[in-house]
Design a protein around this motif. Structure first.
Motif, PDB file in Angstrom:
ATOM      1  N   VAL A   1       0.836  -1.199   0.000  1.00  0.00           N
ATOM      2  CA  VAL A   1       0.000   0.000   0.000  1.00  0.00           C
ATOM      3  C   VAL A   1       0.875   1.254   0.000  1.00  0.00           C
ATOM      4  O   VAL A   1       0.610   2.222  -0.740  1.00  0.00           O
ATOM      5  N   ILE A   2       1.937   1.255   0.811  1.00  0.00           N
ATOM      6  CA  ILE A   2       2.853   2.403   0.839  1.00  0.00           C
ATOM      7  C   ILE A   2       3.512   2.581  -0.526  1.00  0.00           C
ATOM      8  O   ILE A   2       3.649   3.711  -1.033  1.00  0.00           O
ATOM      9  N   GLU A   3       3.915   1.463  -1.134  1.00  0.00           N
ATOM     10  CA  GLU A   3       4.535   1.533  -2.474  1.00  0.00           C
ATOM     11  C   GLU A   3       3.548   2.065  -3.501  1.00  0.00           C
ATOM     12  O   GLU A   3       3.917   2.839  -4.395  1.00  0.00           O
ATOM     13  N   THR A   4       2.278   1.705  -3.384  1.00  0.00           N
ATOM     14  CA  THR A   4       1.257   2.208  -4.303  1.00  0.00           C
ATOM     15  C   THR A   4       1.107   3.724  -4.179  1.00  0.00           C
ATOM     16  O   THR A   4       1.029   4.441  -5.190  1.00  0.00           O
TER      17      THR A   4
ATOM     18  N   SER B   1       2.048   6.437  -7.073  1.00  0.00           N
ATOM     19  CA  SER B   1       1.017   7.375  -7.527  1.00  0.00           C
ATOM     20  C   SER B   1       1.549   8.803  -7.540  1.00  0.00           C
ATOM     21  O   SER B   1       1.240   9.589  -8.449  1.00  0.00           O
ATOM     22  N   TYR B   2       2.363   9.133  -6.540  1.00  0.00           N
ATOM     23  CA  TYR B   2       2.947  10.478  -6.487  1.00  0.00           C
ATOM     24  C   TYR B   2       4.004  10.654  -7.582  1.00  0.00           C
ATOM     25  O   TYR B   2       4.035  11.680  -8.279  1.00  0.00           O
TER      26      TYR B   2
ATOM     27  N   LEU C   1      -1.041   1.036 -10.898  1.00  0.00           N
ATOM     28  CA  LEU C   1      -2.104   1.016  -9.896  1.00  0.00           C
ATOM     29  C   LEU C   1      -2.860  -0.306  -9.938  1.00  0.00           C
ATOM     30  O   LEU C   1      -3.143  -0.915  -8.894  1.00  0.00           O
ATOM     31  N   VAL C   2      -3.180  -0.774 -11.151  1.00  0.00           N
ATOM     32  CA  VAL C   2      -3.881  -2.055 -11.286  1.00  0.00           C
ATOM     33  C   VAL C   2      -3.026  -3.199 -10.747  1.00  0.00           C
ATOM     34  O   VAL C   2      -3.514  -4.075 -10.011  1.00  0.00           O
TER      35      VAL C   2
ATOM     36  N   THR D   1      -1.894  -7.058  -6.446  1.00  0.00           N
ATOM     37  CA  THR D   1      -0.914  -7.654  -5.537  1.00  0.00           C
ATOM     38  C   THR D   1      -1.439  -7.682  -4.108  1.00  0.00           C
ATOM     39  O   THR D   1      -1.298  -8.689  -3.395  1.00  0.00           O
ATOM     40  N   VAL D   2      -2.049  -6.593  -3.671  1.00  0.00           N
ATOM     41  CA  VAL D   2      -2.613  -6.548  -2.327  1.00  0.00           C
ATOM     42  C   VAL D   2      -3.732  -7.578  -2.190  1.00  0.00           C
ATOM     43  O   VAL D   2      -3.812  -8.312  -1.190  1.00  0.00           O
TER      44      VAL D   2
END
Length: 289
Positions: free
Chosen positions: A142-145, A149-150, A163-164, A169-170
Motif C-alpha cells: 500500500v505504501i509503495e502504491t 502514484s505520487y 495502480l492495477v 498484488t494486495v
C-alpha cells in the motif's frame, strides 16, 4: 461456464491441436500487438490511433474465433471440461484454477465459510503464525502504491498500469492468507486432509501413518520423499508414513512422499486427535471381553 473444480481436474492436453492455422496465427498477432502497444504506452512512445483501433478490433475477432472453436468441439460431443482442455494449455488452466481459488477464498473469509469442513470430525487452523507477515507485506504494498502514484502523477497511462498491478498484488496477498484461513487441516472418515493455502491438498489415510510426533523446526532441507509445509517458516508436527502418498506439484507432476512436516495453530490438539483416531477401534467392530 467451466467451474473451478472442472478446471482443476483437467485431463492432459491432447497432442492434436484444436485450432487451425488461421486462429493460431491470429492469436500470435493479437498477443504481439497488445504487448507492443503496452510497451509503447509505458515508454511514452506515441501510438498511432489507427494502430490502437486495429488492435482493439482484433481482440473481439480473436474471442469470436475461440468461441467458434468451442462450439465446434461441443458439437463433436466433447464435454465442457474436455473442450476447455483442448483450448487452454494445461499449465495455463492450472494457474487459472489457482487464481480462482485464491479469489474465492476472499469471499469465504468474508462470510466465514471454511472449505471442506462438512462432516469433519475435527478441524485444525494453521494460518495464525503467518498473519503478521502477510499483513506487513500488504502494508508495504500500500505504501509503495501511494509512492508510485505520487511519482507517476504526470504519466497517467503508466500510473494506471502500476495502480492495477499494485491493487491486484494486495488482493493476492490477502487471498493467500484467506485461503490458509478457510482451508484448515481436516480429520474426517479415517483420513487426515493436510492443506496449505490454495495449492496443497493431500489426503493421508490414517492407516498409512506409521507415527506422528510433535517437533518444532525452523530449518528444512529439501530431501526426496519429504514435504515441508511451513507456516511462518516453521513446522510443528511430523508424519512418518508406512507407504508414500502422492503430493502433486503445482503444475500436476506427481511427487511421492513418505514424510510430511506441517504446522497447526494448536499442534497438541492435532496430535491428540490423530493419535486417538489411529488407536480407536473400527466403527461397528464387536467389543472385546
Amino acid at each position: 461456464m467451466v467451474t473451478t473444480s472442472e478446471i482443476r481436474a483437467l485431463p492432459p492436453e491432447p497432442a492434436a491441436p484444436a485450432r487451425g492455422r488461421v486462429p493460431r496465427t491470429l492469436r500470435a498477432i493479437v498477443l504481439s500487438a497488445q504487448l507492443g502497444s503496452l510497451a509503447c504506452l509505458l515508454g511514452g512512445v506515441p501510438v498511432p490511433g489507427a494502430a490502437l483501433l486495429g488492435g482493439g478490433l482484433l481482440l473481439p475477432v480473436l474471442l469470436g474465433s475461440e468461441a467458434l472453436v468451442w462450439l465446434r468441439l461441443r458439437r463433436r460431443g466433447l464435454s465442457r471440461r474436455e473442450a476447455f482442455a483442448r483450448l487452454v494449455p494445461e499449465r495455463t488452466a492450472r494457474c487459472m484454477a489457482h487464481e480462482a481459488r485464491i479469489m474465492a477464498s476472499l469471499l469465504r473469509w468474508a462470510v466465514r465459510r471454511p472449505h471442506g469442513v462438512d462432516r469433519a470430525d475435527a478441524v485444525f487452523p494453521h494460518a495464525r503464525d503467518q498473519a503478521a507477515l502477510i499483513f506487513g507485506l500488504a502494508f508495504a504494498c500500500v505504501i509503495e502504491t501511494l509512492a508510485m502514484s505520487y511519482l507517476l502523477a504526470d504519466r497517467p497511462v503508466v500510473h494506471t498500469v502500476f495502480l492495477v498491478v499494485d491493487i491486484y498484488t494486495v488482493l493476492f496477498l490477502f487471498g493467500l492468507h484467506a485461503a490458509a484461513v478457510t482451508r484448515p487441516h481436516v480429520l474426517a472418515d479415517g483420513v487426515l486432509r493436510v492443506r496449505q493455502a490454495a495449492h496443497v491438498d493431500i489426503r493421508v489415510p490414517l492407516d498409512r501413518i506409521a507415527s506422528i510426533r510433535r517437533e518444532t523446526r525452523f530449518t528444512h532441507d529439501r530431501e526426496d520423499g519429504e514435504l515441508n509445509l511451513t507456516v511462518g517458516a516453521q513446522t510443528s508436527l511430523t508424519l512418518d508414513l508406512t507407504e508414500p502418498v502422492d503430493a502433486p506439484r503445482f503444475f500436476g507432476a506427481p511427487r511421492l512422499v513418505r514424510v510430511i512436516r506441517l504446522h497447526a495453530d494448536d499442534p497438541k490438539a492435532l496430535y491428540d486427535a490423530v493419535t486417538r483416531a489411529r488407536t480407536a477401534p473400527a466403527r461397528g467392530a464387536p467389543a472385546s471381553g
